[in-house]
Design a protein around this motif. Structure first.
Motif, PDB file in Angstrom:
ATOM      1  N   PRO A 109       0.805  -1.220   0.000  1.00 40.92           N
ATOM      2  CA  PRO A 109       0.000   0.000   0.000  1.00 40.92           C
ATOM      3  C   PRO A 109       0.842   1.276   0.000  1.00 40.92           C
ATOM      4  CG  PRO A 109      -0.140  -1.099   2.135  1.00 40.92           C
ATOM      5  CD  PRO A 109       0.648  -1.993   1.218  1.00 40.92           C
ATOM      6  N   LYS A 110       2.091   1.187   0.429  1.00 35.68           N
ATOM      7  CA  LYS A 110       2.960   2.366   0.440  1.00 35.68           C
ATOM      8  C   LYS A 110       3.509   2.674  -0.953  1.00 35.68           C
ATOM      9  CE  LYS A 110       4.441   1.269   5.100  1.00 35.68           C
ATOM     10  NZ  LYS A 110       5.524   0.764   5.901  1.00 35.68           N
ATOM     11  N   ALA A 111       3.482   1.671  -1.838  1.00 37.82           N
ATOM     12  CA  ALA A 111       3.994   1.884  -3.195  1.00 37.82           C
ATOM     13  C   ALA A 111       3.072   2.843  -3.941  1.00 37.82           C
ATOM     14  CB  ALA A 111       4.075   0.559  -3.940  1.00 37.82           C
ATOM     15  N   ALA A 112       3.683   3.682  -4.742  1.00 38.62           N
ATOM     16  CA  ALA A 112       2.900   4.658  -5.496  1.00 38.62           C
ATOM     17  C   ALA A 112       2.062   3.940  -6.547  1.00 38.62           C
ATOM     18  CB  ALA A 112       3.839   5.659  -6.171  1.00 38.62           C
ATOM     19  N   ALA A 113       0.779   4.267  -6.567  1.00 40.74           N
ATOM     20  CA  ALA A 113      -0.116   3.670  -7.553  1.00 40.74           C
ATOM     21  C   ALA A 113       0.156   4.299  -8.906  1.00 40.74           C
ATOM     22  CB  ALA A 113      -1.566   3.903  -7.142  1.00 40.74           C
ATOM     23  N   PRO A 114       0.083   3.502  -9.962  1.00 41.38           N
ATOM     24  CA  PRO A 114       0.273   4.077 -11.290  1.00 41.38           C
ATOM     25  C   PRO A 114      -0.806   5.117 -11.556  1.00 41.38           C
ATOM     26  CG  PRO A 114       0.293   1.673 -11.389  1.00 41.38           C
ATOM     27  CD  PRO A 114      -0.130   2.061 -10.012  1.00 41.38           C
ATOM     28  N   PRO A 115      -0.498   6.116 -12.362  1.00 42.38           N
ATOM     29  CA  PRO A 115      -1.489   7.149 -12.637  1.00 42.38           C
ATOM     30  C   PRO A 115      -2.686   6.571 -13.393  1.00 42.38           C
ATOM     31  CG  PRO A 115       0.408   7.399 -14.066  1.00 42.38           C
ATOM     32  CD  PRO A 115       0.741   6.331 -13.079  1.00 42.38           C
ATOM     33  N   ALA A 116      -3.818   7.235 -13.256  1.00 41.09           N
ATOM     34  CA  ALA A 116      -5.030   6.790 -13.955  1.00 41.09           C
ATOM     35  C   ALA A 116      -4.793   6.876 -15.457  1.00 41.09           C
ATOM     36  CB  ALA A 116      -6.213   7.655 -13.545  1.00 41.09           C
ATOM     37  N   PRO A 117      -5.405   5.962 -16.218  1.00 47.98           N
ATOM     38  CA  PRO A 117      -5.218   6.006 -17.666  1.00 47.98           C
ATOM     39  C   PRO A 117      -5.928   7.208 -18.277  1.00 47.98           C
ATOM     40  CG  PRO A 117      -6.790   4.301 -17.075  1.00 47.98           C
ATOM     41  CD  PRO A 117      -6.236   4.851 -15.795  1.00 47.98           C
ATOM     42  N   PRO A 118      -5.489   7.627 -19.441  1.00 43.72           N
ATOM     43  CA  PRO A 118      -6.157   8.748 -20.116  1.00 43.72           C
ATOM     44  C   PRO A 118      -7.624   8.406 -20.395  1.00 43.72           C
ATOM     45  CG  PRO A 118      -4.064   8.248 -21.180  1.00 43.72           C
ATOM     46  CD  PRO A 118      -4.323   7.163 -20.187  1.00 43.72           C
ATOM     47  N   THR A 119      -8.424   9.450 -20.557  1.00 40.50           N
ATOM     48  CA  THR A 119      -9.857   9.236 -20.808  1.00 40.50           C
ATOM     49  C   THR A 119     -10.120   8.764 -22.230  1.00 40.50           C
ATOM     50  OG1 THR A 119     -10.089  11.585 -21.331  1.00 40.50           O
ATOM     51  CG2 THR A 119     -10.583  10.903 -19.068  1.00 40.50           C
TER      52      THR A 119
END
Length: 177
Positions: A109-119
């Motif tokens: 949970p401490k690992a950075a989540a990948p950014p949301a995909p483009p719309t």
């Protein structure tokens, strides 16, 4: 009649036998023990390096799997095209982790989540293709730093990643915005 006493032939044979015995017993005063210790240390270091490479490869596959799932969730029209590629990436994570692939949701949970995909689905697929290419290149770059068995596995998975990147690029061309 047979000659008794020491002959030149007997002396040479005896000297040869003594020399051979000295070589076979390694009269180097413990060099064998040092060599064995150095060999064991080298094997342990190699095993640690290989374990670190496997762990990094498993982590990269799990992160990639997360990206696939994000794109599929954000763009349901891409689910059918992504399904076989996602399954392959899941299998790669399983192989690198030794048979127990962690689910993307179970990651640290401490690992950075990948950014949301483009719309835009096309942009999301192109971004996923770029990520596949990056991971494949990274794996190909590690081939010379590992043993033959892991190198074969990394090369195979890197080739699969390159094929995935191509297929994702083609899927992006076919997908409507």
């Amino acid at each position: 009649m047979r000659r008794t006493g020491t002959t030149r032939r007997n002396a040479l044979a005896g000297t040869g036998a003594v020399a051979l015995a000295a070589v076979l017993t390694g009269c180097g005063g413990g060099d064998g023990a040092r060599r064995a210790s150095a060999t064991a240390d080298a094997r342990a270091a190699s095993l640690r390096a290989e374990t670190a490479l496997r762990t990094a490869a498993a982590r990269a596959s799990t992160t990639l799997l997360t990206r696939y799932e994000q794109v599929a969730a954000a763009h349901p029209a891409t689910v059918a095209g992504l399904a076989p590629l996602r399954a392959a990436v899941r299998e790669h994570a399983t192989v690198f982790s030794g048979g127990a692939a962690e689910e993307p949701a179970a990651r640290d949970p401490k690992a950075a989540a990948p950014p949301a995909p483009p719309t835009d689905p096309r942009a999301a697929l192109r971004e996923l293709a770029a990520e596949e290419r990056r991971v494949a290149d990274e794996r190909a770059g590690t081939l010379l730093r590992t043993g033959p068995e892991l190198a074969r596995l990394l090369a195979s998975v890197a080739a699969a990643g390159a094929a995935h990147a191509y297929l994702l690029t083609e899927l992006a061309k076919e997908t409507s915005s």
